[in-house]
Design a protein around this motif. Structure first.
Motif, mmCIF file in Angstrom:
data_model
loop_
_atom_site.group_PDB
_atom_site.id
_atom_site.type_symbol
_atom_site.label_atom_id
_atom_site.label_comp_id
_atom_site.label_asym_id
_atom_site.label_seq_id
_atom_site.Cartn_x
_atom_site.Cartn_y
_atom_site.Cartn_z
ATOM 1 N N LEU A 61 12.037 -2.668 20.585
ATOM 2 C CA LEU A 61 12.285 -1.731 21.597
ATOM 3 C C LEU A 61 11.959 -2.350 23.304
ATOM 4 C CD1 LEU A 61 11.027 1.260 19.988
ATOM 5 C CD2 LEU A 61 13.618 0.432 20.179
ATOM 6 N N GLY A 62 11.388 -3.618 23.240
ATOM 7 C CA GLY A 62 10.962 -4.278 24.573
ATOM 8 C C GLY A 62 9.605 -3.677 24.903
ATOM 9 N N LEU A 63 8.852 -2.876 23.892
ATOM 10 C CA LEU A 63 7.693 -2.219 24.142
ATOM 11 C C LEU A 63 6.334 -3.447 23.855
ATOM 12 C CD1 LEU A 63 8.146 1.254 22.948
ATOM 13 C CD2 LEU A 63 8.179 0.202 25.328
ATOM 14 N N ASP A 64 5.245 -3.126 24.407
ATOM 15 C CA ASP A 64 4.039 -3.760 23.929
ATOM 16 C C ASP A 64 2.889 -2.886 24.098
ATOM 17 O OD1 ASP A 64 2.402 -5.785 22.941
ATOM 18 O OD2 ASP A 64 2.981 -7.421 24.378
ATOM 19 N N ILE A 65 1.732 -3.256 23.165
ATOM 20 C CA ILE A 65 0.594 -2.374 23.225
ATOM 21 C C ILE A 65 -0.280 -2.850 24.472
ATOM 22 C CG2 ILE A 65 -1.493 -1.669 22.188
ATOM 23 C CD1 ILE A 65 -0.160 -2.310 19.487
ATOM 24 N N ILE A 66 -0.485 -2.003 25.320
ATOM 25 C CA ILE A 66 -1.298 -2.177 26.299
ATOM 26 C C ILE A 66 -2.457 -1.831 26.579
ATOM 27 C CG2 ILE A 66 1.096 -2.211 27.637
ATOM 28 C CD1 ILE A 66 -0.076 0.356 29.227
ATOM 29 N N ASN A 67 -3.053 -1.028 25.579
ATOM 30 C CA ASN A 67 -4.390 -0.672 25.682
ATOM 31 C C ASN A 67 -5.506 -1.352 24.981
ATOM 32 O OD1 ASN A 67 -3.295 0.403 23.570
ATOM 33 N ND2 ASN A 67 -4.620 2.298 23.440
ATOM 34 N N ASP A 68 -5.136 -2.436 24.061
ATOM 35 C CA ASP A 68 -5.876 -3.158 23.208
ATOM 36 C C ASP A 68 -6.915 -2.127 22.368
ATOM 37 O OD1 ASP A 68 -7.123 -5.417 22.344
ATOM 38 O OD2 ASP A 68 -8.905 -5.256 23.978
ATOM 39 N N PRO A 69 -6.103 -1.488 21.519
ATOM 40 C CA PRO A 69 -6.818 -0.717 20.758
ATOM 41 C C PRO A 69 -7.866 -1.453 19.698
ATOM 42 C CG PRO A 69 -4.481 -0.654 20.057
ATOM 43 C CD PRO A 69 -4.869 -1.535 21.288
ATOM 44 N N VAL A 70 -9.065 -0.805 19.197
ATOM 45 C CA VAL A 70 -9.634 -1.225 18.117
ATOM 46 C C VAL A 70 -10.288 -0.014 17.171
ATOM 47 C CG1 VAL A 70 -11.780 -2.454 17.404
ATOM 48 C CG2 VAL A 70 -10.437 -3.322 19.423
ATOM 49 N N ALA A 71 -10.247 -0.120 16.098
ATOM 50 C CA ALA A 71 -10.532 0.940 15.297
ATOM 51 C C ALA A 71 -11.043 0.535 13.870
ATOM 52 C CB ALA A 71 -9.438 1.977 15.072
ATOM 53 N N GLN A 72 -11.622 1.341 13.153
ATOM 54 C CA GLN A 72 -12.184 1.290 11.815
ATOM 55 C C GLN A 72 -12.285 2.720 11.123
ATOM 56 O OE1 GLN A 72 -16.188 -0.558 11.980
ATOM 57 N NE2 GLN A 72 -15.230 -2.616 12.154
ATOM 58 N N VAL A 73 -11.855 2.623 9.958
ATOM 59 C CA VAL A 73 -11.621 3.787 9.469
ATOM 60 C C VAL A 73 -12.143 3.806 7.700
ATOM 61 C CG1 VAL A 73 -9.518 4.701 10.427
ATOM 62 C CG2 VAL A 73 -9.289 3.349 8.315
ATOM 63 N N ASN A 74 -12.297 4.916 7.106
ATOM 64 C CA ASN A 74 -12.736 5.137 5.810
ATOM 65 C C ASN A 74 -11.457 5.318 4.954
ATOM 66 O OD1 ASN A 74 -15.177 4.994 6.756
ATOM 67 N ND2 ASN A 74 -15.663 7.187 6.699
ATOM 68 N N VAL A 75 -11.384 4.450 3.596
ATOM 69 C CA VAL A 75 -10.458 4.452 2.893
ATOM 70 C C VAL A 75 -10.834 5.048 1.445
ATOM 71 C CG1 VAL A 75 -8.690 3.142 1.695
ATOM 72 C CG2 VAL A 75 -9.143 2.653 4.192
ATOM 73 N N GLU A 76 -10.188 5.917 1.086
ATOM 74 C CA GLU A 76 -10.129 6.444 -0.222
ATOM 75 C C GLU A 76 -9.393 5.964 -1.347
ATOM 76 O OE1 GLU A 76 -12.261 9.049 -0.591
ATOM 77 O OE2 GLU A 76 -13.029 8.918 1.431
ATOM 78 N N LEU A 77 -9.990 5.216 -2.357
ATOM 79 C CA LEU A 77 -9.311 4.759 -3.456
ATOM 80 C C LEU A 77 -9.323 5.633 -4.764
ATOM 81 C CD1 LEU A 77 -10.678 0.949 -3.005
ATOM 82 C CD2 LEU A 77 -8.691 1.959 -2.113
ATOM 83 N N ALA A 78 -8.284 5.573 -5.385
ATOM 84 C CA ALA A 78 -8.218 6.229 -6.867
ATOM 85 C C ALA A 78 -7.578 5.299 -7.723
ATOM 86 C CB ALA A 78 -7.744 7.537 -6.723
ATOM 87 N N GLY A 79 -8.026 5.324 -9.065
ATOM 88 C CA GLY A 79 -7.289 4.557 -10.032
ATOM 89 C C GLY A 79 -8.372 4.135 -11.362
ATOM 90 N N ASN A 80 -7.716 3.377 -12.158
ATOM 91 C CA ASN A 80 -8.482 2.956 -13.145
ATOM 92 C C ASN A 80 -9.844 2.233 -12.713
ATOM 93 O OD1 ASN A 80 -9.146 0.843 -15.534
ATOM 94 N ND2 ASN A 80 -7.658 2.345 -16.487
ATOM 95 N N GLY A 81 -10.912 2.387 -13.582
ATOM 96 C CA GLY A 81 -12.118 1.649 -12.964
ATOM 97 C C GLY A 81 -11.839 0.399 -13.091
#
Length: 426
Positions: A61-81
């Protein structure tokens, strides 16, 4: 009867019994979690968000990210042990959902999660986090650096500020169009200091560049950057001088006394400036040569001012007028019968075939001209600087008046001459 050391069991060792108990407990836990309870849920903390994933969705679209974001999140995992056990942040890819981005602006984006590896299809991974991403079109624009000197920077008497230049002189700003378009100028503000006071020589100052808006006010660049943020500013200082103007006369008889010419220039002196090494070696400023053979009574001549390299006029003077005082001067026309050839080449003989030069005009004091006879005038062919071949050709002559140092000829004249090799016969 007492037991000997050989009769004791390994189980009598208390430390060994503790280790064996831990191993049995771990084995039992593994069997329960993997085989007895196959549905496991676990949380991976501090998983970094990958903002490069699927970037083509916004770059198309001719765009670029200009705010230099940095993030970390928690991820929930579910499945066979078996599948969940041992997974870490390295086995999970978290990235923004760019599919909703339609144009420039600030977007709050949901996060997508993908499990990597062979167990990807059997483990479910989710996160509830979001990220704020700012998009805009990226623009590059060149600016000529404007130098701004602090008021404390002063120039010594007898000197003048010639100019200020920045190196590099042009810088490129790259950033979001919405920010770049607000920039009116890029300025190199040179602060005042003790070594930049009362300057009598050029100086170089290293300066950090500053962005200004269209109103000349400083502005912080939040997302944009310059290809050069620091420049060297050359503060060039010239020395001033007021020097007399002089005229160089050409094409006059060798015995003519130039001091008999009564002339004036429309400006006697001019103020100039230049590098001290040049100015200190100047005693005058010459205007363009004046050909005395083109002289006319009661005419004003405009001559160019010839400034040496590195010297400039303080008042932008480029021409001056040359005026002769012709009171008491007159002209006289004579036919010259004395024709001489001088400076013949050693291998050539040059003979004037014309017996006289007709219509020679002389200029001088009226009383001197009245007493001057044509026999006092000589036409001279100087062969020193001529390229002469055998045969006949017209050669220029200079008119000389040995009897007077106040008379000079005007106009140009020639005679037909014959050249032949020395010792040859007709």
């Amino acid at each position: 009867m007492k037991k000997t050391n050989n009769d004791r069991s390994l189980l009598d060792n208390r430390g060994l019994r503790v280790l064996l108990s831990v191993a049995i407990a771990l084995l039992i836990w593994t069997i329960v979690t993997v085989f007895i309870d196959p549905d496991q849920n676990t949380t991976l903390k501090g998983v970094p968000v990958n903002f490069d994933q699927d970037s083509q969705m916004y770059t198309s679209l001719g765009l670029d990210i200009i705010n230099d974001p940095v993030a970390q999140v928690n991820v929930e995992l579910a499945g066979n042990g078996t599948d969940v056990y041992g997974l870490s942040a390295d086995n999970v890819l978290v990235y923004p959902d760019y599919s909703v981005v339609k144009g420039a602006g600030t977007w709050e984006l949901n996060l997508l999660v993908r499990v990597l590896g062979n167990s990807a299809s059997r483990v479910t991974a989710t996160t509830s986090g979001t990220v704020t991403v700012v998009f805009d079109t990226i623009e590059s624009k060149e600016f000529t650096v404007a130098v701004e000197l602090d008021k404390q920077i002063t120039i010594a008497d007898g000197f003048v500020l010639h100019n200020t230049t920045a190196a590099p002189a042009i810088v490129t700003v790259r950033g979001p169009a919405s920010e770049v378009d607000k920039i009116g100028s890029i300025v190199a503000p040179v602060p005042g200091s003790t070594d930049l006071e009362n300057l009598s020589a050029s100086k170089i100052a290293t300066v950090t560049l500053e962005a200004r808006d269209v109103n000349g006010e400083p502005m912080e660049l939040e997302f944009s950057s310059l290809d050069n943020s620091i420049v060297d500013v050359n503060i060039t200082v010239y020395q001033k001088a007021e020097l007399p103007l002089s005229v160089n006369f050409i094409n006059y008889p060798p015995n003519f006394d130039l001091s008999t010419l009564d002339y004036t220039l429309s400006q006697e002196t001019m103020e100039v400036s230049g590098r001290s090494s040049v100015i200190q070696n100047l005693t005058e400023i010459a205007v363009s040569d004046f050909d005395l053979s083109s002289f006319q009574l009661d005419k004003v001549y405009q001559l160019q001012v010839n400034l040496p390299s590195g010297v400039e006029s303080r008042d932008n003077l480029t021409t001056v007028n040359l005026t002769f005082n012709t009171e008491g001067l007159a002209t006289k026309t004579v036919n010259v019968t004395q024709i001489r050839v001088i400076n013949e080449p050693t291998n050539m003989e040059i003979t004037a075939l014309d017996n006289r030069v007709n219509g020679v005009t002389l200029v001088g004091p009226e009383d001197v001209l009245e007493s001057l006879s044509p026999a006092s005038v000589v036409a001279v062919v100087d062969a020193a600087d001529l390229q002469i071949a055998e045969g006949r050709e017209k050669l220029a002559v200079s008119i000389q008046v040995p009897a007077s140092s106040e008379v000079f000829p005007i106009g140009s004249y020639s005679v037909e001459c014959e050249a032949k090799a020395s010792g040859s016969q007709n």
